[in-house]
Design a protein around this motif. Structure first.
Motif, short mmCIF file in Angstrom:
data_model
loop_
_atom_site.label_atom_id
_atom_site.label_comp_id
_atom_site.label_asym_id
_atom_site.label_seq_id
_atom_site.Cartn_x
_atom_site.Cartn_y
_atom_site.Cartn_z
N GLY B 160 0.82 -1.21 0.00
CA GLY B 160 0.00 0.00 0.00
C GLY B 160 0.85 1.26 0.00
N GLN B 161 1.92 1.25 0.77
CA GLN B 161 2.79 2.42 0.79
C GLN B 161 3.43 2.65 -0.58
N LEU B 162 3.81 1.56 -1.23
CA LEU B 162 4.40 1.72 -2.56
C LEU B 162 3.36 2.24 -3.55
N LEU B 163 2.13 1.74 -3.43
CA LEU B 163 1.08 2.22 -4.34
C LEU B 163 0.77 3.69 -4.09
N ASP B 164 0.89 4.13 -2.83
CA ASP B 164 0.70 5.55 -2.56
C ASP B 164 1.71 6.38 -3.35
N GLU B 165 2.96 5.95 -3.28
CA GLU B 165 3.98 6.69 -4.03
C GLU B 165 3.72 6.59 -5.53
N ALA B 166 3.21 5.45 -5.97
CA ALA B 166 2.88 5.28 -7.39
C ALA B 166 1.80 6.27 -7.82
N LYS B 167 0.89 6.59 -6.89
CA LYS B 167 -0.12 7.60 -7.21
C LYS B 167 0.55 8.91 -7.60
N ARG B 168 1.50 9.33 -6.79
CA ARG B 168 2.17 10.59 -7.09
C ARG B 168 2.85 10.53 -8.44
N LEU B 169 3.52 9.42 -8.71
CA LEU B 169 4.21 9.29 -9.99
C LEU B 169 3.20 9.35 -11.14
N GLY B 170 2.06 8.69 -10.95
CA GLY B 170 1.06 8.70 -11.99
C GLY B 170 0.53 10.10 -12.27
N HIS B 171 0.24 10.85 -11.21
CA HIS B 171 -0.25 12.21 -11.40
C HIS B 171 0.82 13.08 -12.08
N MET B 172 2.07 12.84 -11.69
CA MET B 172 3.15 13.63 -12.29
C MET B 172 3.20 13.40 -13.79
N ARG B 173 3.06 12.15 -14.18
CA ARG B 173 3.11 11.83 -15.59
C ARG B 173 1.95 12.53 -16.32
N PHE B 174 0.77 12.52 -15.71
CA PHE B 174 -0.37 13.15 -16.36
C PHE B 174 -0.20 14.66 -16.47
N GLN B 175 0.42 15.24 -15.45
CA GLN B 175 0.58 16.69 -15.48
C GLN B 175 1.44 17.12 -16.65
N PHE B 176 2.45 16.32 -16.96
CA PHE B 176 3.33 16.72 -18.05
C PHE B 176 2.76 16.34 -19.40
N LYS B 177 2.04 15.22 -19.41
CA LYS B 177 1.37 14.81 -20.64
C LYS B 177 -0.09 15.20 -20.52
N SER B 178 -0.36 16.49 -20.66
CA SER B 178 -1.71 16.95 -20.37
C SER B 178 -2.74 16.28 -21.28
N GLN B 179 -2.39 16.07 -22.53
CA GLN B 179 -3.31 15.34 -23.39
C GLN B 179 -3.23 13.87 -23.02
N THR B 180 -4.38 13.28 -22.75
CA THR B 180 -4.39 11.89 -22.30
C THR B 180 -4.60 10.95 -23.48
N THR B 181 -3.99 11.31 -24.61
CA THR B 181 -4.22 10.54 -25.83
C THR B 181 -3.76 9.10 -25.69
#
Lengths: 238, 238
Positions: B160-181
DNA sequence: AGACGACAAAATGTCGACAGTTTTGTGTAT
DNA sequence: ATACACAAAACTGTCGACATTTTGTCGTCT
């Protein structure tokens, strides 16, 4: 090197945290024992604020349980989850030790080897003084020296937390088996020696197997403890 | 069931903890951002005591870093340890998911299946609204539903702790790739579907392989992100 | 005698203030 | 203009006191 004394400009709450942590892991504070904030404040000659801060930190590591609006208690030993604990210890021990063997540097190998010798000495001291602390602390140091060499901070953290809990289990076993007759440091050291050799030749498969056997040894010691009939001499008919 | 509202008699520090945790995991608070205690006290209309308590708790989980006598900051994303993070996520995902397949109950299987459908819907909502939160939260829920079925509280906590950190990584990726193509919910769901089927027939070996592939998919997405040349349009000669 | 309710005691949760440390800003000398 | 020293501001660490919640006790009622 430095480390002149143990008191090197630590903040109040840090000192409380460190002391309570040690007391809990050495079972000087019994599992389930309530930790009254005002009592601790008096004991450490501090206000309740740094005490609370230390307790919250310990709660984050699972060493104490905070009961809302009630007293904080030392985390009970969870016998129900003991098999799962041992499974996890086995898994992470295999992982850390294998990675350590494959990635270690010469310097880390030397530290591991030194930690092995320190363990053997500490274990003998434990038998001589009938005090379990050196045996358990030096065993922790040895395995953590290996784990650190795996270079994976996540595995190191989680494995370290499991080893912390293993410390409590070890002390508990010693408390009930006050005579340390079955403690054979040479046997454990023989496994440690094989581990060091496997790490020296970077043999990942070998140390994974050794780590597994080592975890099973620990498991067996505990199954002995749990299975032991501590009431066999108590008559139930009278 | 109950859960009338989200504010159900929580203590002040617990509310702050919960809110800050959510803000950090959703990247509403940027990594490295200082968290001023007096500022937070004003924001939550509370004293500094409950704020400090929440920050200490978050520090215990590694979500914030406490710099002694300096400001607490949101934990930076650790690119240096990213490979090790992904290794550990892979290992614990394989372990939890395999054990879940082998030990799950019918009730847990139903919950996992429901979580899969919720993910597909959430992922579509994310594309429709260009908001990464539903996609990431429902993906977290799906994998945690599986992990809970493994019945090992230690593995559940660490994964669960690792998945929490994975959440942050996922959001970071989306922020830079604003288009979710490149987000194809059906592709991810296809893997999820296979996982549910493997769990249904208690096929431990199959789901371990699926979990490994799934982790590698995540790894690949991140390697894409790290490898991407975000400065190619910036002239270095002028 | 047992159950319910009010009251009292004690512990936690929170607050505002003070002390110590770090950072920031300013002024001076080179 | 730059570098250093000193002072002011801001922030964290700690403290003592108050508010709230829980626990235990006593008394009354059935």
């Amino acid at each position: 090197m430095a480390e002149t004394t143990k008191t090197e400009k630590l903040t109040g709450s840090a000192k409380v945290y460190k002391q309570l942590r040690e007391d809990i892991l050495r079972m000087d504070l019994a599992p389930g024992q309530p930790l009254d904030e005002v009592g601790l404040a008096e004991r450490f000659s501090l206000s309740r604020s740094p005490i609370r801060e230390a307790l919250v930190k310990l709660a984050g590591e699972g060493l104490v349980h905070v009961l809302p609006n009630r007293s904080t208690i030392v985390s009970p030993i969870n016998f129900q989850d003991l098999p799962r604990f041992l499974d996890t210890l086995d898994l992470l021990q295999r992982a850390t030790h294998r990675l350590a063997a494959e990635n270690r540097t010469e310097e880390e190998l030397a530290e591991i080897s030194a930690a092995r010798e320190a363990f053997l000495e500490g274990s003998r001291e434990s038998i001589a003084t009938n005090n379990s602390v050196p045996h358990i602390e030096r065993n922790y140091d040895f395995h953590m020296a290996i784990a650190r060499a795996c270079r994976n901070p996540y595995l190191i953290r989680y494995y370290g937390q499991l080893l912390d809990e293993a410390k409590r289990l070890g002390h508990m076993r010693f408390q009930f088996k006050s005579q340390t007759t079955d403690l054979k440091p040479e046997d454990l050291d023989a496994q440690h020696k094989q581990m060091v050799e496997a790490i020296a030749r970077r043999d990942g498969a070998a140390i994974e197997e050794l780590a597994h056997e080592h975890a099973n040894l620990f498991r067996g010691q505990f199954m002995d403890y749990v299975m032991a009939n501590h009431t066999q001499r108590v008559a139930v008919t009278y």
